[in-house]
Design a protein around this motif. Structure first.
Motif, PDB file in Angstrom:
ATOM      1  N   ARG A 156       0.427  -1.033   0.093  1.00 19.13           N
ATOM      2  CA  ARG A 156      -0.228  -0.318  -0.133  1.00 19.13           C
ATOM      3  C   ARG A 156       0.795   1.120  -0.072  1.00 19.13           C
ATOM      4  O   ARG A 156       1.784   1.125   0.171  1.00 19.13           O
TER       5      ARG A 156
ATOM      6  N   THR B 131      -1.622   2.248  -5.812  1.00 19.87           N
ATOM      7  CA  THR B 131      -1.673   1.080  -5.392  1.00 19.87           C
ATOM      8  C   THR B 131      -1.962   0.150  -5.862  1.00 19.87           C
ATOM      9  O   THR B 131      -1.602  -0.722  -5.987  1.00 19.87           O
TER      10      THR B 131
ATOM     11  N   SER C 281       0.974  -1.917  -8.077  1.00 13.74           N
ATOM     12  CA  SER C 281       1.850  -2.857  -7.812  1.00 13.74           C
ATOM     13  C   SER C 281       2.771  -3.545  -7.873  1.00 13.74           C
ATOM     14  O   SER C 281       1.443  -4.668  -7.905  1.00 13.74           O
TER      15      SER C 281
END
Length: 514
Positions: A57, A162, A165
Motif C-alpha cells: 500500500r 497502489t 503495485s
C-alpha cells in the motif's frame, strides 16, 4: 443485472494533469470534413494482479495546496457580432420549484484532498454494495451500508498507484492523477484508470504518455484486477470514459510532446470483452486534429440501465457556441462503430448538429468568475465544454442522452446550468427538452445530470455567491412534469462553510451525478 443509479453522490472533480481549455477560433465547417483512418494500439503490458487488499500500500502524502500547471494554449475567441447567446437566454428558469426535491437517504465523509492538488480530481462510482472513490492521487473503497447499517470504510485511503503495485513500468512508478472509476453493471465489474507521465519536468511533458487501466476480475473492488498499460505520442489529457456493451469508450484532449501546444481531440474504443477476460487487449484510436482542430472537450456516452439495441454505436457529444464561428449555438453528436474483428474498419462519423436555444458560454472571458463570500478570489466556472457525464438510457419506448454545461444566464457573468435531453440518438436525434437553471442571484456551475429508470431527472452543481459559501446542491424534475423546467425545488447535499482563497480559482473541471 440492470444498473441501479440514483442521486447517490455529487462529486466535485478536477482537471487532471493539465486543465484542457478548448482551442482557437471556431469555424463553421470541419477543416477537411474527413475523419482519418483509425490506429490500432496494443497494450504494452498486462497482467492479473493479486487481490488489491493484499498489495503493498502506497501511503498518501499530505502536502500544502499546489496547482497543477495550466499550460499556455490557444483560447477560444468570442465574436460578439455573431453571438446570439448574448441576448437574454430564452429558456432560463428564474424560480425554484416546489415541493423541495427529496433529501438524500444517507451521507458520510469521503476522502479529503490530502495531496493538496488544485483542482482535486474527485471521482468515483457506486455499485450494488460499494462506493469506490478517488481524489487526485488517493483512493478508498466504502461499503454502501443498508437501512440498518451505516456506510463503512473498507479499504484505504492509500495512494492511487497502489492498484498497479508490482505491475512494473510507469503505471507502477508514476501517479499523475486524472483518476476515473466506473462500475460496469453489465458485467458486475469495476474499471479504474489514471495517467502516468514519467517524463514530466517543470511543467514540460515529453512522451510517451501512458494510460493505466485496471478492470476487476470479480464484483469485489478490493479483489484482483486485470491491468493494462497503453501509450500515446500526444499528451492524453482530460480523459473521460463511458461504459458500452462493445467497448469502454474514451475521449482525450491532446497536446504535443515538449511544446504542449494544442493537438486536437482524440476518441478511443477500448476492447472491453478482452479486458474482462484478462486477455491481451487493444484500443482503436481516432485523432481528429485534421478533421476539425477545434473539436475539444467531447464526452462519450455512459450507459445506465438496460443495454442499447444490439449494434448501437457509441455516442459522443460536444457543444459549440456560435460566437466561436459555428452557424448556430449547437450540440454535435458523433457515432463510433468499432469493429473488433477488423479494427481498421471501425468508423467515427458525424457530426449531427442540433441547434440549441441560444446560450452564452463566455463567462468573464474564461477567467475565474464565480463569486464567494469574504474574499476577492473567484472560482472557475468551466463554461467552455459539456460537463461529465453524457448519460444514456434505453427506456424501451425511446432512448435518451442527458448532459449539461455552464452558461451566462443573463449577460451579466451570472453562471447558470443549461441542461439537455436528446432523444433518438440512433436515428434522427432531436433535443426533446432543455432549460437554463438560474433561479436567483447566486452562481451555479460545474454541474452533472442523470435520469433514473422512469425518467425523473436530477442535476447536481456547485452553488456560490456573495452571501453563499461554495455548496453542493441539486434540483430535479419528474418524468411527467412540463418539459424544460426543474420543478422539484433545490436542496443541499453539502452546505459550504468557507471560501477557497487560492488565487488560481481552480475548483473543479467536471462532476459526476451517479
Amino acid at each position: 443485472m440492470t444498473r441501479r443509479r440514483a442521486v447517490a453522490a455529487v462529486l466535485i472533480a478536477g482537471g487532471v494533469a493539465l486543465a484542457a481549455a478548448a482551442p482557437g477560433s471556431r469555424v463553421s465547417a470541419a477543416q477537411n470534413g474527413r475523419v482519418p483512418r483509425p490506429r490500432v494500439i496494443a497494450s504494452e503490458r498486462h497482467d492479473r494482479s493479486p487481490a488489491l487488499r493484499t498489495l503493498p500500500r502506497l501511503v498518501r502524502r499530505s502536502t500544502p495546496a499546489r496547482e497543477i500547471p495550466n499550460h499556455s494554449r490557444p483560447t477560444r475567441r468570442m465574436d460578439p457580432s455573431i453571438a446570439t447567446g448574448l441576448l437574454p437566454d430564452p429558456v432560463v428558469q428564474r424560480f425554484t420549484g416546489t415541493p423541495l426535491v427529496p433529501g438524500s437517504s444517507r451521507s458520510f465523509d469521503g476522502l479529503d484532498n490530502a495531496s493538496g492538488v488544485l483542482p482535486p480530481d474527485t471521482n468515483g462510482d457506486v455499485g450494488p454494495h460499494h462506493f469506490f472513490q478517488t481524489v487526485n492521487l488517493s483512493l478508498a473503497i466504502y461499503s454502501k451500508g443498508t437501512a440498518t447499517t451505516p456506510p463503512a470504510l473498507l479499504y484505504g485511503p492509500f495512494g492511487g498507484s497502489t492498484v498497479w503495485s508490482g505491475f512494473g513500468g510507469p503505471c507502477e512508478t508514476h501517479n499523475n492523477g486524472d483518476p476515473v472509476v466506473m462500475y460496469d453493471h453489465l458485467a458486475d465489474r469495476w474499471f479504474m484508470s489514471q495517467l502516468a507521465l514519467p517524463n514530466l519536468w517543470f511543467g514540460l511533458a515529453i512522451g510517451p504518455f501512458y494510460q493505466c487501466i485496471a478492470v476487476s476480475t470479480t464484483p469485489d473492488p478490493t479483489g484482483s484486477y486485470h491491468r493494462y498499460q497503453f501509450s500515446f505520442d500526444k499528451l492524453n489529457d482530460y480523459p473521460k470514459f463511458g461504459v458500452w456493451p462493445d467497448a469502454y469508450y474514451m475521449t482525450i484532449n491532446q497536446f504535443t510532446a515538449g511544446t504542449l501546444q494544442w493537438a486536437g481531440q482524440g476518441v478511443i474504443a477500448i476492447d472491453r470483452a478482452r479486458m474482462l477476460a484478462g486477455q491481451p487487449a487493444s484500443i482503436v484510436y481516432f485523432d481528429l486534429l485534421s478533421t476539425d482542430s477545434n473539436l475539444a472537450g467531447m464526452l462519450p456516452a455512459d450507459l445506465d440501465g438496460p443495454a442499447p439495441p444490439a449494434g448501437s454505436p457509441g455516442y459522443f457529444a460536444q457543444m459549440d457556441d456560435d460566437a466561436w464561428g459555428y452557424s448556430a449555438d449547437q450540440l454535435q453528436l458523433w457515432r463510433f462503430h468499432v469493429d473488433w474483428a477488423n479494427p481498421s474498419a471501425s468508423t467515427f462519423t458525424g457530426p449531427r448538429r442540433l441547434a440549441t436555444a441560444a446560450f452564452d458560454s463566455d463567462l468573464c472571458g474564461s477567467a475565474p468568475c464565480v463569486r464567494q463570500p469574504g474574499t476577492a478570489a473567484r472560482l472557475h466556472a468551466i463554461a467552455d465544454r459539456l460537463m461529465y457525464r453524457l448519460q444514456y438510457r434505453n427506456f424501451g419506448t425511446h432512448e435518451s442522452l442527458v448532459v449539461n454545461q455552464t452558461v451566462d444566464a443573463d449577460g451579466q457573468d451570472h453562471a447558470g446550468i443549461r441542461w439537455y435531453e436528446v432523444r433518438n440518438p440512433r436515428g434522427a436525434p432531436f433535443i426533446h427538452q432543455q432549460g437554463t437553471y438560474a433561479p436567483d442571484a447566486d452562481d451555479r456551475s460545474v454541474g452533472s445530470a442523470a435520469m433514473d429508470r422512469v425518467g425523473n431527472l436530477a442535476i447536481g452543481f456547485t452553488t456560490s455567491g456573495i452571501g453563499t459559501y461554495p455548496s453542493i446542491r441539486y434540483a430535479g424534475r419528474l418524468a411527467a412534469d412540463a418539459p424544460g423546467v426543474l420543478t422539484q425545488g433545490e436542496a443541499d447535499l453539502m452546505a459550504g462553510s468557507g471560501s477557497q482563497t487560492h488565487t488560481s480559482g481552480r475548483w473543479g473541471d467536471y462532476s459526476a451525478l451517479l
